[in-house]
Design an enzyme around this catalytic site. Structure first.
Site, mmCIF file in Angstrom:
data_model
loop_
_atom_site.group_PDB
_atom_site.id
_atom_site.type_symbol
_atom_site.label_atom_id
_atom_site.label_comp_id
_atom_site.label_asym_id
_atom_site.label_seq_id
_atom_site.Cartn_x
_atom_site.Cartn_y
_atom_site.Cartn_z
ATOM 1 N N HIS A 1 0.873 -1.176 0.000
ATOM 2 C CA HIS A 1 0.000 0.000 0.000
ATOM 3 C C HIS A 1 0.908 1.225 0.000
ATOM 4 O O HIS A 1 1.590 1.510 0.984
ATOM 5 C CB HIS A 1 -0.886 -0.046 1.245
ATOM 6 C CG HIS A 1 -2.037 0.895 1.197
ATOM 7 N ND1 HIS A 1 -3.110 0.704 0.356
ATOM 8 C CD2 HIS A 1 -2.287 2.039 1.872
ATOM 9 C CE1 HIS A 1 -3.971 1.688 0.528
ATOM 10 N NE2 HIS A 1 -3.492 2.506 1.443
ATOM 11 N N GLU B 1 -13.771 6.348 4.872
ATOM 12 C CA GLU B 1 -12.779 5.460 4.239
ATOM 13 C C GLU B 1 -12.448 4.310 5.214
ATOM 14 O O GLU B 1 -11.296 3.919 5.354
ATOM 15 C CB GLU B 1 -11.519 6.247 3.881
ATOM 16 C CG GLU B 1 -10.886 6.954 5.065
ATOM 17 C CD GLU B 1 -9.606 7.692 4.733
ATOM 18 O OE1 GLU B 1 -9.288 7.883 3.547
ATOM 19 O OE2 GLU B 1 -8.905 8.084 5.689
ATOM 20 N N LYS C 1 -10.469 11.429 12.548
ATOM 21 C CA LYS C 1 -9.791 10.176 12.891
ATOM 22 C C LYS C 1 -9.762 10.036 14.406
ATOM 23 O O LYS C 1 -9.245 10.930 15.091
ATOM 24 C CB LYS C 1 -8.369 10.168 12.338
ATOM 25 C CG LYS C 1 -8.337 10.119 10.814
ATOM 26 C CD LYS C 1 -6.945 10.008 10.259
ATOM 27 C CE LYS C 1 -7.002 9.812 8.754
ATOM 28 N NZ LYS C 1 -5.682 9.835 8.118
ATOM 29 N N GLU D 1 -6.917 16.071 -0.605
ATOM 30 C CA GLU D 1 -6.603 15.890 0.816
ATOM 31 C C GLU D 1 -5.152 16.270 1.087
ATOM 32 O O GLU D 1 -4.231 15.794 0.416
ATOM 33 C CB GLU D 1 -6.857 14.416 1.174
ATOM 34 C CG GLU D 1 -6.619 14.083 2.624
ATOM 35 C CD GLU D 1 -7.084 12.661 2.965
ATOM 36 O OE1 GLU D 1 -7.870 12.068 2.186
ATOM 37 O OE2 GLU D 1 -6.643 12.131 3.998
HETATM 38 MG MG LIG Z 1 -4.803 11.280 4.504
#
Ligand SMILES: [Mg+2]
EC number: 5.5.1.1
Length: 410
Positions: free
Chosen positions: A57, A362, A308, A259
């Site tokens: 990733h 997400e 978050k 972002e």
């Molecule tokens: Mg980010």
């Protein structure tokens, strides 16, 4: 493994005299015949778990080959166990905490502050940590999640209800295309659309040459057209001059969201970019605490906030950032640190309670892993993560998988 047992004798020496109301609820006698609170925190265990990912990733600052999470197991005197998770992306390549520092800090500094205190009073427990420990929001988030899970189980309520009540049962979930190869990413997006798993795609860019990155993103958007929302995450990689040009190109080619295009340190630059970019600017790394969110809102540095739990200090703490955004007219997006199932559901329970979540979420961390440590993995169906109304976070550990995957296994 580090397990700390409560010692009521030590506790009575170290702790100031309790106010009369503090120990009244559900008291019982422990083995030594001493009066104890039934919901007193008895032990906190932290376990580092390494989980393989389905593919590398790629992010601007790091390429993940596996995901490491810190599992937190908090047991109370009434036998209730709460689970929490603290997970970073790339450890110190991303932020101030690593799995090893999280484990050490919880074992050595958090746990002694909490043992013997009421696990049912989450405000008091978190306030106690805040008074003695600065920062460390990932570790705090794991502890707060475990406290909420335990208390939900104790009351027979899902965590979303402890947080004031859910206004939805499922959350649309974006997928990150991060192979770096345009044809591969388009094929992966088509597969996700066919499976009805995702129709929002986030592209991680910024590590490569700018014009190549822009061509890559635009080619993917052209291939998917109106069937999907395409967004980019630059992870602070551009400087302002590059970002001014790139944001204009992206915005005029149908990219929905940009972002964290520049460094979190260049807040004035974020304000300028937010004023001229045709696509909305989202703050992610810019928010390392609730106070950051307030300053960004005051200055007009972003039109969308990534929420978050790990950056704010827990599912309750992240709702404070959400409240600031709502008051300032800033859009909300449910972000992830690519947590496994526990951290993902802790985030989800908070996001279920938000009035509006215009940019969806997400929360796909569990889908990136080939193994997890839960009996039942989180349920993804029809482009959404569905969250049950079972008590607490609504999950249970697969002890055999955990024994196999924990880093310190014998
Ligand atoms: Mg980010």
């Amino acid at each position: 493994m580090n397990t700390f047992k409560v010692s009521s004798q030590t506790n009575s020496i170290l702790e100031p005299r309790k106010k009369p109301y503090e120990n009244r609820r559900h008291n019982f006698k422990n083995l030594m015949g001493m009066e104890m609170l039934s919901s007193a925190i008895e032990s906190i265990e932290t376990i580092i778990v390494d989980l393989p990912t389905i593919r590398p990733h790629k992010l601007a600052m790091h390429t993940m080959q596996h995901q490491t999470l810190v599992l937190i197991r908090l047991r109370c005197a009434d036998g209730i166990e709460g689970l929490g998770e603290a997970t970073t992306i790339g450890g110190l390549a991303y932020g101030n905490e690593s799995p090893d520092s999280i484990k050490t800090n919880i074992d050595r500094f958090f746990t002694p502050l909490l043992l013997g205190h009421d696990g049912a009073n989450i405000n008091a427990a978190m306030q106690r940590l805040e008074r003695s420990i600065r920062g460390n929001t990932f570790a705090k988030s794991g502890i707060e999640s475990a406290l909420l899970d335990a208390h939900g189980k104790r009351l027979g309520l899902p965590v979303s209800e402890l947080l004031g009540g859910r206004v939805r049962d499922a959350l649309p979930v974006a997928w990150t295309l991060a192979s770096g190869d345009t044809a591969k990413d388009i094929a992966e997006a088509e597969k996700m659309l066919d499976l009805r798993r995702h129709r929002i795609f986030k592209l991680k860019i910024g590590a490569g040459e700018v014009d190549r990155d822009l061509a890559h993103v635009i080619a993917i958007k052209k291939a998917l057209g109106d069937r999907a929302s395409v967004r980019v995450d630059v992870n602070q990689a551009w400087d302002e001059a590059v970002a001014v040009r790139a944001c204009r190109v992206l915005g005029s080619n149908g990219i929905d969201l940009i972002e964290q295009p520049i460094s979190r340190n260049n807040r004035a630059g974020m304000v300028r970019l937010n004023a001229i970019s045709p696509a909305p600017i989202m703050a992610d790394e810019s928010i390392e605490c609730v106070e950051d969110a307030f300053n960004l809102a005051r200055e007009g540095a972003a039109s969308v906030f990534a929420l978050k739990i790990a950056k704010n200090g827990g599912p309750r703490a992240v709702l404070r950032t959400a409240a600031i955004a709502e008051a300032a007219g800033i859009g909300l997006y449910g972000g992830t640190m690519l947590e496994g199932g526990i951290g993902t559901l802790a985030s989800a329970h908070a996001f279920l309670t938000l009035n509006t979540l215009s940019w969806d979420t997400e929360l796909f961390g569990p889908l990136l892993l080939t193994e997890d440590i839960l009996v039942e993995p989180p349920l993804y169906r029809d482009f959404q993560l569905h969250v049950s109304r079972a008590p607490g976070l609504g999950l249970s550990l697969d002890e055999d998988r955990l024994a196999f995957l924990r880093r310190d296994k014998a």
